[in-house]
Design a protein around this motif. Structure first.
Motif, PDB file in Angstrom:
ATOM      1  N   PHE A   6       0.820  -1.205   0.000  1.00  0.00           N
ATOM      2  CA  PHE A   6       0.000   0.000   0.000  1.00  0.00           C
ATOM      3  C   PHE A   6       0.854   1.256   0.000  1.00  0.00           C
ATOM      4  O   PHE A   6       1.912   1.305   0.620  1.00  0.00           O
ATOM      5  CB  PHE A   6      -0.939   0.011   1.215  1.00  0.00           C
ATOM      6  N   ALA A   7       0.332   2.293  -0.672  1.00  0.00           N
ATOM      7  CA  ALA A   7       0.978   3.603  -0.672  1.00  0.00           C
ATOM      8  C   ALA A   7       0.874   4.211   0.728  1.00  0.00           C
ATOM      9  O   ALA A   7       0.167   3.704   1.600  1.00  0.00           O
ATOM     10  CB  ALA A   7       0.308   4.511  -1.695  1.00  0.00           C
ATOM     11  N   ASP A   8       1.555   5.322   0.924  1.00  0.00           N
ATOM     12  CA  ASP A   8       1.505   5.989   2.216  1.00  0.00           C
ATOM     13  C   ASP A   8       0.108   6.521   2.525  1.00  0.00           C
ATOM     14  O   ASP A   8      -0.276   6.614   3.679  1.00  0.00           O
ATOM     15  CB  ASP A   8       2.537   7.122   2.288  1.00  0.00           C
ATOM     16  N   GLU A   9      -0.659   6.878   1.488  1.00  0.00           N
ATOM     17  CA  GLU A   9      -2.070   7.222   1.653  1.00  0.00           C
ATOM     18  C   GLU A   9      -2.862   6.328   0.712  1.00  0.00           C
ATOM     19  O   GLU A   9      -2.492   6.159  -0.449  1.00  0.00           O
ATOM     20  CB  GLU A   9      -2.345   8.688   1.341  1.00  0.00           C
ATOM     21  N   VAL A  10      -3.957   5.768   1.223  1.00  0.00           N
ATOM     22  CA  VAL A  10      -4.750   4.822   0.441  1.00  0.00           C
ATOM     23  C   VAL A  10      -6.241   5.081   0.670  1.00  0.00           C
ATOM     24  O   VAL A  10      -6.648   5.467   1.766  1.00  0.00           O
ATOM     25  CB  VAL A  10      -4.355   3.361   0.791  1.00  0.00           C
ATOM     26  N   GLU A  11      -7.015   4.900  -0.389  1.00  0.00           N
ATOM     27  CA  GLU A  11      -8.468   4.976  -0.259  1.00  0.00           C
ATOM     28  C   GLU A  11      -9.013   3.555  -0.240  1.00  0.00           C
ATOM     29  O   GLU A  11      -8.751   2.770  -1.156  1.00  0.00           O
ATOM     30  CB  GLU A  11      -9.094   5.751  -1.417  1.00  0.00           C
ATOM     31  N   ILE A  12      -9.778   3.246   0.805  1.00  0.00           N
ATOM     32  CA  ILE A  12     -10.353   1.914   0.985  1.00  0.00           C
ATOM     33  C   ILE A  12     -11.860   2.020   0.808  1.00  0.00           C
ATOM     34  O   ILE A  12     -12.520   2.792   1.511  1.00  0.00           O
ATOM     35  CB  ILE A  12     -10.032   1.357   2.390  1.00  0.00           C
ATOM     36  N   ASP A  13     -12.406   1.242  -0.115  1.00  0.00           N
ATOM     37  CA  ASP A  13     -13.842   1.262  -0.379  1.00  0.00           C
ATOM     38  C   ASP A  13     -14.388  -0.159  -0.246  1.00  0.00           C
ATOM     39  O   ASP A  13     -14.263  -0.968  -1.162  1.00  0.00           O
ATOM     40  CB  ASP A  13     -14.117   1.819  -1.776  1.00  0.00           C
ATOM     41  N   PHE A  14     -14.966  -0.444   0.899  1.00  0.00           N
ATOM     42  CA  PHE A  14     -15.623  -1.724   1.143  1.00  0.00           C
ATOM     43  C   PHE A  14     -17.128  -1.521   1.238  1.00  0.00           C
ATOM     44  O   PHE A  14     -17.844  -2.291   1.867  1.00  0.00           O
ATOM     45  CB  PHE A  14     -15.101  -2.362   2.429  1.00  0.00           C
ATOM     46  N   MET A  25      -6.963   6.905   4.322  1.00  0.00           N
ATOM     47  CA  MET A  25      -6.157   6.743   5.528  1.00  0.00           C
ATOM     48  C   MET A  25      -4.736   6.442   5.105  1.00  0.00           C
ATOM     49  O   MET A  25      -4.470   6.231   3.925  1.00  0.00           O
ATOM     50  CB  MET A  25      -6.724   5.620   6.402  1.00  0.00           C
ATOM     51  N   THR A  26      -3.851   6.393   6.069  1.00  0.00           N
ATOM     52  CA  THR A  26      -2.481   6.024   5.735  1.00  0.00           C
ATOM     53  C   THR A  26      -2.389   4.507   5.575  1.00  0.00           C
ATOM     54  O   THR A  26      -3.226   3.759   6.105  1.00  0.00           O
ATOM     55  CB  THR A  26      -1.485   6.480   6.821  1.00  0.00           C
ATOM     56  N   GLY A  27      -1.371   4.068   4.866  1.00  0.00           N
ATOM     57  CA  GLY A  27      -1.136   2.635   4.744  1.00  0.00           C
ATOM     58  C   GLY A  27      -0.906   1.986   6.095  1.00  0.00           C
ATOM     59  O   GLY A  27      -1.335   0.852   6.329  1.00  0.00           O
ATOM     60  N   ASP A  28      -0.247   2.710   7.007  1.00  0.00           N
ATOM     61  CA  ASP A  28      -0.037   2.189   8.360  1.00  0.00           C
ATOM     62  C   ASP A  28      -1.361   2.006   9.092  1.00  0.00           C
ATOM     63  O   ASP A  28      -1.569   0.995   9.771  1.00  0.00           O
ATOM     64  CB  ASP A  28       0.869   3.123   9.166  1.00  0.00           C
ATOM     65  N   LYS A  92       0.146   2.693  -8.536  1.00  0.00           N
ATOM     66  CA  LYS A  92       1.156   3.554  -9.151  1.00  0.00           C
ATOM     67  C   LYS A  92       2.519   2.942  -8.912  1.00  0.00           C
ATOM     68  O   LYS A  92       2.769   2.317  -7.876  1.00  0.00           O
ATOM     69  CB  LYS A  92       1.112   4.960  -8.557  1.00  0.00           C
ATOM     70  N   ARG A  93       3.402   3.162  -9.896  1.00  0.00           N
ATOM     71  CA  ARG A  93       4.771   2.670  -9.768  1.00  0.00           C
ATOM     72  C   ARG A  93       5.556   3.623  -8.864  1.00  0.00           C
ATOM     73  O   ARG A  93       5.521   4.832  -9.033  1.00  0.00           O
ATOM     74  CB  ARG A  93       5.433   2.584 -11.136  1.00  0.00           C
ATOM     75  N   HIS A  94       6.247   3.051  -7.907  1.00  0.00           N
ATOM     76  CA  HIS A  94       7.158   3.795  -7.040  1.00  0.00           C
ATOM     77  C   HIS A  94       8.566   3.315  -7.354  1.00  0.00           C
ATOM     78  O   HIS A  94       8.754   2.387  -8.145  1.00  0.00           O
ATOM     79  CB  HIS A  94       6.802   3.559  -5.570  1.00  0.00           C
ATOM     80  N   ASP A  95       9.567   3.926  -6.760  1.00  0.00           N
ATOM     81  CA  ASP A  95      10.948   3.543  -7.039  1.00  0.00           C
ATOM     82  C   ASP A  95      11.192   2.054  -6.848  1.00  0.00           C
ATOM     83  O   ASP A  95      11.844   1.415  -7.666  1.00  0.00           O
ATOM     84  CB  ASP A  95      11.924   4.328  -6.160  1.00  0.00           C
ATOM     85  N   ASP A  96      10.651   1.488  -5.774  1.00  0.00           N
ATOM     86  CA  ASP A  96      10.970   0.107  -5.423  1.00  0.00           C
ATOM     87  C   ASP A  96       9.885  -0.908  -5.770  1.00  0.00           C
ATOM     88  O   ASP A  96      10.137  -2.102  -5.756  1.00  0.00           O
ATOM     89  CB  ASP A  96      11.294   0.022  -3.921  1.00  0.00           C
ATOM     90  N   ALA A  97       8.666  -0.436  -6.069  1.00  0.00           N
ATOM     91  CA  ALA A  97       7.585  -1.405  -6.300  1.00  0.00           C
ATOM     92  C   ALA A  97       6.315  -0.687  -6.754  1.00  0.00           C
ATOM     93  O   ALA A  97       6.220   0.534  -6.684  1.00  0.00           O
ATOM     94  CB  ALA A  97       7.294  -2.166  -5.007  1.00  0.00           C
ATOM     95  N   ILE A 100      -0.571   0.069  -4.088  1.00  0.00           N
ATOM     96  CA  ILE A 100      -1.998   0.317  -4.206  1.00  0.00           C
ATOM     97  C   ILE A 100      -2.306   1.671  -3.575  1.00  0.00           C
ATOM     98  O   ILE A 100      -1.984   1.910  -2.410  1.00  0.00           O
ATOM     99  CB  ILE A 100      -2.813  -0.795  -3.519  1.00  0.00           C
ATOM    100  N   HIS A 101      -2.938   2.551  -4.342  1.00  0.00           N
ATOM    101  CA  HIS A 101      -3.361   3.867  -3.853  1.00  0.00           C
ATOM    102  C   HIS A 101      -4.852   3.891  -3.535  1.00  0.00           C
ATOM    103  O   HIS A 101      -5.296   4.723  -2.748  1.00  0.00           O
ATOM    104  CB  HIS A 101      -3.029   4.946  -4.885  1.00  0.00           C
ATOM    105  N   ALA A 102      -5.613   3.006  -4.169  1.00  0.00           N
ATOM    106  CA  ALA A 102      -7.046   2.899  -3.898  1.00  0.00           C
ATOM    107  C   ALA A 102      -7.471   1.472  -4.191  1.00  0.00           C
ATOM    108  O   ALA A 102      -6.977   0.851  -5.134  1.00  0.00           O
ATOM    109  CB  ALA A 102      -7.836   3.873  -4.769  1.00  0.00           C
ATOM    110  N   THR A 103      -8.371   0.970  -3.367  1.00  0.00           N
ATOM    111  CA  THR A 103      -8.901  -0.365  -3.592  1.00  0.00           C
ATOM    112  C   THR A 103     -10.387  -0.369  -3.300  1.00  0.00           C
ATOM    113  O   THR A 103     -10.842   0.274  -2.349  1.00  0.00           O
ATOM    114  CB  THR A 103      -8.163  -1.437  -2.766  1.00  0.00           C
ATOM    115  N   ALA A 104     -11.134  -1.057  -4.135  1.00  0.00           N
ATOM    116  CA  ALA A 104     -12.580  -1.179  -3.948  1.00  0.00           C
ATOM    117  C   ALA A 104     -12.946  -2.660  -4.002  1.00  0.00           C
ATOM    118  O   ALA A 104     -12.577  -3.357  -4.944  1.00  0.00           O
ATOM    119  CB  ALA A 104     -13.334  -0.408  -5.022  1.00  0.00           C
ATOM    120  N   LEU A 105     -13.638  -3.108  -2.978  1.00  0.00           N
ATOM    121  CA  LEU A 105     -14.149  -4.470  -2.924  1.00  0.00           C
ATOM    122  C   LEU A 105     -15.580  -4.465  -3.466  1.00  0.00           C
ATOM    123  O   LEU A 105     -16.404  -3.652  -3.038  1.00  0.00           O
ATOM    124  CB  LEU A 105     -14.150  -4.973  -1.477  1.00  0.00           C
TER     125      LEU A 105
END
Length: 130
Positions: A6-14, A25-28, A92-97, A100-105
């Motif tokens: 997960f990215a440092d900020e992520v949108e979660i849609d359940f 929220m943050t990935g943490d 989105k592609r980051h330097d190392d990997a 996920i910036h947003a996920t919807a179930l």
């Protein structure tokens, strides 16, 4: 490892399951939220199939079929719940990997006892993992 996707900020849609609006929220924070639930089960199995990836340079959308089974043993009655459907991940592609910036179930079916999630969270809150 779960946190690392997960990215440092992520949108979660359940919302298709919970009825609650998507949230950012943050990935943490997301990883910590999952830790309040999953250790309370005796067993889970999450199966992902039929990946369809739409790659657009440094961004991608992945649509993935899923089935998630959740079990609490040694209780009377039905103490399992299964969800079926698919996820749509915006990445989105980051330097190392890729992250996920947003996920919807999108739940298309379910069976069993939805109360097992509350039971699992209560087990974790009480300090008892499965």
């Amino acid at each position: 490892l779960y946190r690392s996707i997960f990215a440092d900020e992520v949108e979660i849609d359940f919302s298709s399951y919970s009825g609650e609006a998507a949230s950012k929220m943050t990935g943490d924070e997301w990883s910590a939220t999952v830790q309040l639930l999953l250790p309370g089960f005796d067993a889970t199995q999450h199966v992902f199939t039929n990946f369809v990836i739409d790659l657009r340079g440094d961004e991608a959308t992945a649509t993935v079929y899923m089935k998630a089974e959740h079990f609490i043993a040694n209780k009377l009655g039905d103490n399992s719940h299964t969800l079926g459907g698919y996820y749509v991940h915006q990445m989105k592609r980051h330097d190392d990997a890729w992250k996920i910036h947003a996920t919807a179930l999108h739940v298309t079916w379910s069976r069993g006892n939805r109360d097992v999630y509350q039971l699992a969270m209560e087990r974790v809150a009480a300090g008892g993992e499965a």
